[in-house]
Scaffold this motif. Structure first.
Motif, PDB file in Angstrom:
ATOM      1  N   ARG A 122      15.371  87.747  -3.751  1.00 21.36           N
ATOM      2  CA  ARG A 122      16.312  87.461  -2.311  1.00 21.36           C
ATOM      3  C   ARG A 122      17.086  88.425  -1.966  1.00 21.36           C
ATOM      4  NH1 ARG A 122      18.163  81.301  -1.979  1.00 21.36           N
ATOM      5  NH2 ARG A 122      15.833  81.547  -1.173  1.00 21.36           N
TER       6      ARG A 122
ATOM      7  N   TRP B 231      19.197  86.900   5.911  1.00 18.91           N
ATOM      8  CA  TRP B 231      19.165  86.169   4.523  1.00 18.91           C
ATOM      9  C   TRP B 231      17.364  86.367   4.433  1.00 18.91           C
ATOM     10  CZ3 TRP B 231      21.670  86.278  -0.466  1.00 18.91           C
ATOM     11  CH2 TRP B 231      22.829  87.084  -0.043  1.00 18.91           C
TER      12      TRP B 231
ATOM     13  N   ASP C 282      13.580  86.207   1.570  1.00 21.63           N
ATOM     14  CA  ASP C 282      12.762  86.787   0.104  1.00 21.63           C
ATOM     15  C   ASP C 282      11.506  86.665   0.335  1.00 21.63           C
ATOM     16  OD1 ASP C 282      14.635  84.353  -1.018  1.00 21.63           O
ATOM     17  OD2 ASP C 282      12.984  82.314   0.026  1.00 21.63           O
TER      18      ASP C 282
ATOM     19  N   THR D  80      17.393  78.082   3.962  1.00 17.48           N
ATOM     20  CA  THR D  80      18.139  77.712   2.245  1.00 17.48           C
ATOM     21  C   THR D  80      18.948  78.074   1.781  1.00 17.48           C
ATOM     22  OG1 THR D  80      15.678  77.932   1.696  1.00 17.48           O
ATOM     23  CG2 THR D  80      15.600  78.001   0.251  1.00 17.48           C
ATOM     24  N   VAL D  81      19.599  78.926   2.218  1.00 14.66           N
ATOM     25  CA  VAL D  81      21.078  80.048   1.508  1.00 14.66           C
ATOM     26  C   VAL D  81      21.901  78.793   2.149  1.00 14.66           C
ATOM     27  CG1 VAL D  81      22.399  82.314   2.031  1.00 14.66           C
ATOM     28  CG2 VAL D  81      19.771  82.064   1.835  1.00 14.66           C
ATOM     29  N   ARG D  82      21.096  78.302   3.535  1.00 13.53           N
ATOM     30  CA  ARG D  82      22.994  77.417   3.818  1.00 13.53           C
ATOM     31  C   ARG D  82      22.746  76.353   3.365  1.00 13.53           C
ATOM     32  NH1 ARG D  82      21.058  79.687   9.082  1.00 13.53           N
ATOM     33  NH2 ARG D  82      19.341  77.842   9.270  1.00 13.53           N
ATOM     34  N   ALA D  83      21.556  75.898   3.303  1.00 13.05           N
ATOM     35  CA  ALA D  83      21.948  74.993   2.266  1.00 13.05           C
ATOM     36  C   ALA D  83      22.089  74.591   1.170  1.00 13.05           C
ATOM     37  CB  ALA D  83      20.080  74.153   2.289  1.00 13.05           C
ATOM     38  N   GLU D  84      21.597  75.778   0.351  1.00 13.37           N
ATOM     39  CA  GLU D  84      22.278  75.799  -0.874  1.00 13.37           C
ATOM     40  C   GLU D  84      23.594  76.251  -0.765  1.00 13.37           C
ATOM     41  OE1 GLU D  84      20.043  79.116  -2.685  1.00 13.37           O
ATOM     42  OE2 GLU D  84      18.381  78.492  -2.809  1.00 13.37           O
ATOM     43  N   THR D  85      24.480  77.308   0.245  1.00 11.07           N
ATOM     44  CA  THR D  85      26.082  76.517  -0.190  1.00 11.07           C
ATOM     45  C   THR D  85      26.454  75.866   0.439  1.00 11.07           C
ATOM     46  OG1 THR D  85      25.091  79.037   1.280  1.00 11.07           O
ATOM     47  CG2 THR D  85      27.131  78.459   1.151  1.00 11.07           C
TER      48      THR D  85
ATOM     49  N   LEU E 260      25.213  72.596  -0.543  1.00 13.57           N
ATOM     50  CA  LEU E 260      24.780  72.155  -1.923  1.00 13.57           C
ATOM     51  C   LEU E 260      26.533  72.441  -3.114  1.00 13.57           C
ATOM     52  CD1 LEU E 260      23.532  69.645  -3.819  1.00 13.57           C
ATOM     53  CD2 LEU E 260      21.929  71.632  -4.793  1.00 13.57           C
ATOM     54  N   ARG E 261      26.557  73.832  -2.623  1.00 12.61           N
ATOM     55  CA  ARG E 261      27.362  74.517  -4.285  1.00 12.61           C
ATOM     56  C   ARG E 261      28.739  74.199  -3.614  1.00 12.61           C
ATOM     57  NH1 ARG E 261      25.335  79.170  -3.685  1.00 12.61           N
ATOM     58  NH2 ARG E 261      26.393  79.630  -2.582  1.00 12.61           N
ATOM     59  N   ASN E 262      28.677  74.318  -1.849  1.00 15.93           N
ATOM     60  CA  ASN E 262      29.875  73.607  -2.181  1.00 15.93           C
ATOM     61  C   ASN E 262      30.717  71.673  -1.926  1.00 15.93           C
ATOM     62  OD1 ASN E 262      31.014  76.541  -1.446  1.00 15.93           O
ATOM     63  ND2 ASN E 262      29.886  75.875   0.728  1.00 15.93           N
TER      64      ASN E 262
END
Length: 515
Positions: free
Chosen positions: A213, A225, A227, A247-252, A254-256
């Motif tokens: 990534r 972003w 891959d 994917t990055v928005r979803a991961e961000t 989820l991380r938040n």
């Protein structure tokens, strides 16, 4: 006559010598010299004046038309030639000084000849003829099929929504598709493209075939972003960038969300332990370490549920099992009931602490356990129970019959003398008897009074008035009834044997008085 024969022999020798020399010397002559007169039918000739195409053969124009869209003529030609002829840009930079250049195709038989003509570059691309296994030229149908397939592949590559590019030996971009070029244009305010193309993605692409990534600046103060995937094929390095913004928005997000939960769990005094489907500890909060005196290193090592319970048993932080068999059965029941969402137990530890343990199932086979220290709650409950029992024993020791009604009119307290007097112990049905039920029971066991004191009792109790009256039971016993308001909106009703002596031949009379 002799001279003529001699002269003929000399001429014949010269001709033979020339033929032999031609046979041996001709292969060593430069190809450029042998083809200087005219190119073969399959050659392509293009004339460039700077970035502009001045003239070209029909084959040359068709060849150039297959280049990426949105570039100048020279850039399109470079995009098609550089992957096949390494070193082409460097040779073109030296062409005004060298005057000419000859390049051979990497891994092929094609040749490219460049000639400098007073600022105009004449390029000749000599393509090999397609031959069948028998050595003859290919037929027109096969050639048309190959051309159609090539056009299809070009259209597919150009229509790809994901950037694709090829690198040369020095790491520069030798070829790129339209999606790559669109990103290059977006990074420049004027939308212009220069050749060679800039390298948008870093050289380090990780292992071949494994995505890596990476974020790139596309202008307007924002990043995109991707891959990135690298593929080695036929000695060339092809690269693809798959969009990963969603994917990055979803991961961000989820991380938040996880960070928010972690901060929330960190403040909870209740221990939380979440085990995945393989029963490894994947999430816990600091209260777990505080409640059970566990080292953070042990918890972060992802112990299994059995390992955690073994550690608790060793440190005497769970109920001591009678034997190992019962211990194993308890563990199996704990895990099984937690998966069904019905596990709830109270652990009384050897040290005196009391923990409430609750198991709850989570999605994908995970299990969460909550450990709550209820030692203080249990201690207060025991103390309150002891105080209640002591208070009950005190009023049971009094000779007067006593009963207490709450502010809602519910009978909440009575003593043994009351149960003996009226023949029913309301403590057996505590919380279900109200003022109407209790007074109805009293009136049923008493004689009617002229002053209707029994009928006044319900109203006086509800109005929380201090009041006294006399009741006469059907067995002739006289009772003094006293109503007293007490704290919390409650009412105390007390029954005492009357001090008056009833005449044997006088009917029972009731009296009432405020007091």
């Amino acid at each position: 006559m002799d001279i003529d024969w001699g002269f003929a022999l000399v001429l014949s020798g010269i001709s033979l010598t020339s033929a032999v020399a031609a046979v041996f010397v001709l292969p060593f002559l430069p190809r450029r010299a042998r083809n200087a007169a005219a190119e073969t039918q399959g050659d392509m000739v293009l004339l460039f004046d700077g970035e502009h195409l001045v003239d070209a053969t029909p084959d040359g124009r068709r060849f150039l038309a297959g280049g990426p869209k949105g570039l100048t003529d020279w850039q399109r030609f470079c995009a098609l030639i550089v992957p096949r002829f390494p070193g082409f840009p460097e040779r073109m930079e030296r062409l005004p000084k060298d005057g000419s250049a000859l390049l051979a195709e990497a891994g092929g038989e094609a040749q490219l000849t460049a000639v400098w003509l007073d600022g105009v570059i004449r390029l000749t691309l000599q393509m090999p003829r397609f031959s069948d296994p028998a050595g003859g030229l290919t037929d027109a149908q096969s050639l048309a099929a190959l051309t159609a397939e090539l056009e299809t592949l070009r259209d597919v590559v150009e229509a790809m929504p994901t950037p694709a590019w090829q690198r040369d030996e020095k790491g520069g971009v030798a070829w790129a598709n339209s999606a790559y070029l669109d990103i290059v244009r977006g990074r420049h305010d004027d939308g212009q493209i220069v050749w060679p193309l800039p390298v948008l993605f870093s050289q380090d692409q990780g292992e071949t075939g494994s995505p890596r990534r990476q974020a790139i600046d596309i202008g307007a103060e924002r990043d995109r972003w991707f891959d990135c995937v690298s593929v080695e094929t036929h000695g060339a390095s092809l690269h693809f960038a798959l969009p990963a913004d969603a994917t990055v928005r979803a991961e961000t997000a989820l991380r938040n969300f996880v960070q928010t939960l972690t901060k929330t769990f960190a403040e909870l005094p209740i221990g939380l332990a979440v085990f995945n489907r393989t029963r490894e500890l994947v999430l816990f909060n600091p209260a777990m370490s505080d409640l059970f005196n566990l080292e953070p290193e042990f918890l972060t090592g992802r112990p299994t549920l059995l390992n955690l319970l073994d550690r608790l048993r060793e440190t005497r932080m769970m109920p001591e099992p009678k034997n190992f068999r019962s211990w194993r059965e308890q563990i199996l029941r704990l895990e099984r009931d937690a998966c069904d969402g019905v596990y709830s137990d109270t652990w009384t530890l050897p040290g005196g602490q009391v923990y409430r343990v609750t198991g709850r199932p989570h999605p994908d086979g995970a299990v969460a356990f909550l450990f709550e220290d209820i030692s203080t709650e249990m201690s207060m409950t025991r103390r309150f129970r002891s105080e209640i029992e002591t208070g009950q024993a005190v009023i049971d020791s009094l000779p007067e019959a006593m009963v207490v009604f709450s502010s809602a009119g519910i009978l909440t307290l009575s003593n043994s003398a009351y149960a003996e007097l009226w023949g029913e112990d309301p403590r057996l049905v505590m919380g279900t008897t109200d003022i109407a039920d209790a007074t109805a029971q009293w009136r049923a066991q008493c004689l009617p009074s002229p002053s209707e004191a029994g009928a006044e009792l319900p109203r006086r109790i509800r109005q929380r008035e201090a009041w006294s009256c006399e009741l006469v039971r059907r067995d002739g016993q006289r009772l003094d009834c006293h109503l007293k308001p007490i704290a919390g909106g409650c009412m105390l009703v007390e029954f005492r044997p009357s001090a008056r002596t009833e005449a044997s031949d006088t009917p029972a009379v009731s009296r009432a008085s405020s007091g």
